[in-house]
Design a protein around this motif. Structure first.
Motif: not given
Length: 64
Positions: A34-44, A26-30
């Motif tokens: 979070k990493d994917e969300q940060k990457a999406m924000e950077a791309l936006k 669960d910790m690894a999934f969360k």
């Protein structure tokens, strides 16, 4: 029978659930989310600096 007693009864509030303990999966999934969300924000942010992407469509000339 008074006016307050009529109608549908409200259910009692359910007790709050305790936070479940998270294992390593669960910790690894969360962390991955979070990493994917940060990457999406950077791309936006990177994409918002550029102009529109619709440049290769049908171009109209000024003539009629």
């Amino acid at each position: 029978m008074s006016g307050r007693e009529g109608g549908k009864k409200k259910p009692l509030k359910a007790p709050k659930k305790n936070a479940k303990e998270m294992d390593d999966d669960d910790m690894a999934f969360k962390q991955k989310q979070k990493d994917e969300q940060k990457a999406m924000e950077a791309l936006k942010a990177k994409a918002s600096g550029k102009g529109p992407l619709t440049g290769g469509g049908i171009k109209k000339s000024g003539k009629k």
